[in-house]
Design an enzyme around this catalytic site. Structure first.
Site, mmCIF file in Angstrom:
data_model
loop_
_atom_site.group_PDB
_atom_site.id
_atom_site.type_symbol
_atom_site.label_atom_id
_atom_site.label_comp_id
_atom_site.label_asym_id
_atom_site.label_seq_id
_atom_site.Cartn_x
_atom_site.Cartn_y
_atom_site.Cartn_z
ATOM 1 N N TYR A 143 0.869 -1.298 0.086
ATOM 2 C CA TYR A 143 0.242 -0.004 0.124
ATOM 3 C C TYR A 143 0.794 1.477 -0.035
ATOM 4 C CZ TYR A 143 -3.759 3.677 1.816
ATOM 5 O OH TYR A 143 -4.626 4.810 1.825
ATOM 6 N N ASP A 238 8.950 2.790 -0.657
ATOM 7 C CA ASP A 238 8.431 3.220 0.388
ATOM 8 C C ASP A 238 9.064 3.094 1.947
ATOM 9 O OD1 ASP A 238 5.939 3.808 2.228
ATOM 10 O OD2 ASP A 238 4.711 3.470 0.473
ATOM 11 N N LYS A 266 4.010 9.869 8.226
ATOM 12 C CA LYS A 266 3.578 10.974 9.596
ATOM 13 C C LYS A 266 5.388 10.606 10.931
ATOM 14 C CE LYS A 266 1.182 6.387 9.131
ATOM 15 N NZ LYS A 266 0.957 6.451 7.664
#
Ligand code: HOZ
Length: 429
Positions: A143, A238, A266
């Site tokens: 994802y 990622d 984050k």
């Protein structure tokens, strides 16, 4: 036990689609009512009904030192008085970029954005602009946020809700995304041979964290690197989940494999809404205004997010033993869980690396999306609720990773293991 949460969920459903602002939170995969949180401190979250939970999602990673980590809170309070946004450059943005570059291998320049989604979306545009090619290879169950090109065979909420193809993503966009099973190098080689000189990028979660936690098999990341080198393809790692979590320099450092572009989320904002993409100068200077690949944002480099992130990253950089301690805590937790599941006589798999882990109830190893999908989700659902009732907050989907924080103490681990033992007993009864 959840009276106020239930009332809030009813209210939320009237004004927020599905009652939540991000799908996994809705508990659709595990059923029941999502728990509405009120505050959190250290290893604990507290809900609106006054229940305390040992937290194993930690905001999906960034709360690596625990919630409301005091130096981060203080820094935010101080900087908020200077203004919450300028829309103009600040010195702090340079400091944060320098801090990131000092910790992460193989990067010379960083562009700040507001989320992991934005980071991956921009990284792909950059790879396309740099190579002049259109297609991207991604892995089933990985994802990379919710930008259109990544919603093909995606993990996390897309997998949790079992959405096969996402309405709103046009066929022409989906056609440029080629998807293959995780850990399957021959499948990648085959695609690259099928589309010569058309593939701009291979994007991978170096440790998959959005179909549970799935480790790269020996040689997988190295193999991707070498395919990219041979075919002029940009290798995007990622590291939204793995960055600054598995090691100071993330998965690149841990596996000693070099990426061309790395994306972060984050954690580099200490939990504030931040993302970034980074790489070597030759590639990054294609980004506007240095180059023509356009990317922008008023809130990019937001001062509150920057000071929160800087404070957290500096702590991690200055105390590298945090990573050893995180791994030790996770090892202890895993041993305790093995004991609990073993005593209950259930078949299970625990995948773990550093402070990321997940549990699948299956008798075979979980190595890709298809093996993860075949695990016993009904048992996971029952385990999740039994743990929740006993004060342990697990990811509300088997297609997510658990994240361990440094504030977690031995007492909390013992508490969790006892809860797991009692949960398994209750499930069997
Ligand atoms: N997609 C996130 C985890 N992989 C969940 C985001 C959230 O609900 O906060």
């Amino acid at each position: 036990m959840f009276t106020k949460s239930q009332a809030l969920f009813e209210k939320a459903n009237k004004v927020i689609p599905g009652g939540v602002n991000s799908p996994v939170r809705a508990f659709r995969s595990v059923g029941g009512t999502p728990v509405f949180m009120q505050h959190a401190k250290g290893a604990y979250m507290y809900d609106v009904d006054g229940n305390r939970y040992v937290d194993y999602i930690n905001s999906w990673g960034p709360m690596i030192l625990g919630h409301a980590y005091e130096p981060v809170v203080k820094a935010i309070q101080e900087y908020a008085t200077y203004s919450t946004s300028f829309g103009a450059p600040t010195e702090l943005e340079i400091t944060v970029a320098e801090q990131i570059i000092s910790m992460v291998p193989n990067i010379e320049m960083v562009r700040m954005v507001n989320s992991g989604t934005e980071a991956c979306m921009s990284a792909l545009r950059l790879a396309r602009g740099f190579t002049g090619r259109n297609k991207v290879i991604k892995f089933e169950g990985n994802y990379h946020g919710h930008a259109d090109p990544f919603l093909v065979s995606a993990g996390s909420g897309v997998a949790t809700l079992g959405i096969q193809s996402v309405p709103g993503v046009t066929l022409s966009v989906a056609e440029d995304t080629l998807s293959v099973p995780y850990n399957n190098l021959p499948a990648v080689e085959q695609l690259v041979a099928e589309y010569p000189d058309q593939i701009a990028a291979i994007i991978v979660e170096p440790v998959a964290g959005n179909m549970g936690c799935i480790l790269p098999q020996a040689g997988f990341l190295e193999g991707l690197r070498s395919i990219c080198d041979k075919n002029g393809i940009v290798f995007i790692m990622d590291e939204v989940m793995t960055g600054f979590r598995l090691a100071k320099g993330g998965a690149q450092e841990l596996f000693n494999v070099k990426a061309d572009i790395v994306t972060f989320g984050k954690i580099i904002g200490g939990g504030m809404p931040v993302g970034a993409f980074a790489g070597r100068r030759e590639i990054m200077e294609h980004i506007a205004p240095a180059g023509k690949v356009y990317q922008a944002g008023t809130l990019s480099g937001n001062p509150i997010a920057m000071i929160a992130g800087y404070t957290l990253l500096k702590t991690l950089a200055d105390h590298p033993n945090i990573y050893t301690q995180l791994e030790e805590k996770t090892n202890t937790l895993v041993s305790g869980l093995r004991e609990a599941f073993g005593a209950a006589g259930v078949v299970y798999q625990i995948n773990q690396i550093g402070s990321m882990m997940s549990v699948h109830f299956a008798e075979y190893p979980i190595v890709d999306f298809s093996s993860a999908s075949g695990a016993n989700n009904e048992l996971f659902r029952r385990f999740f609720h039994a743990m929740l009732e006993r004060g342990v907050y697990l990811p509300p989907s088997a297609f997510e990773s658990w994240f361990i924080c440094h504030a977690l103490g031995q007492d909390d681990i013992d508490f969790t293991v006892e809860a797991a033992k009692a949960s398994m007993q209750a499930i069997k009864a």
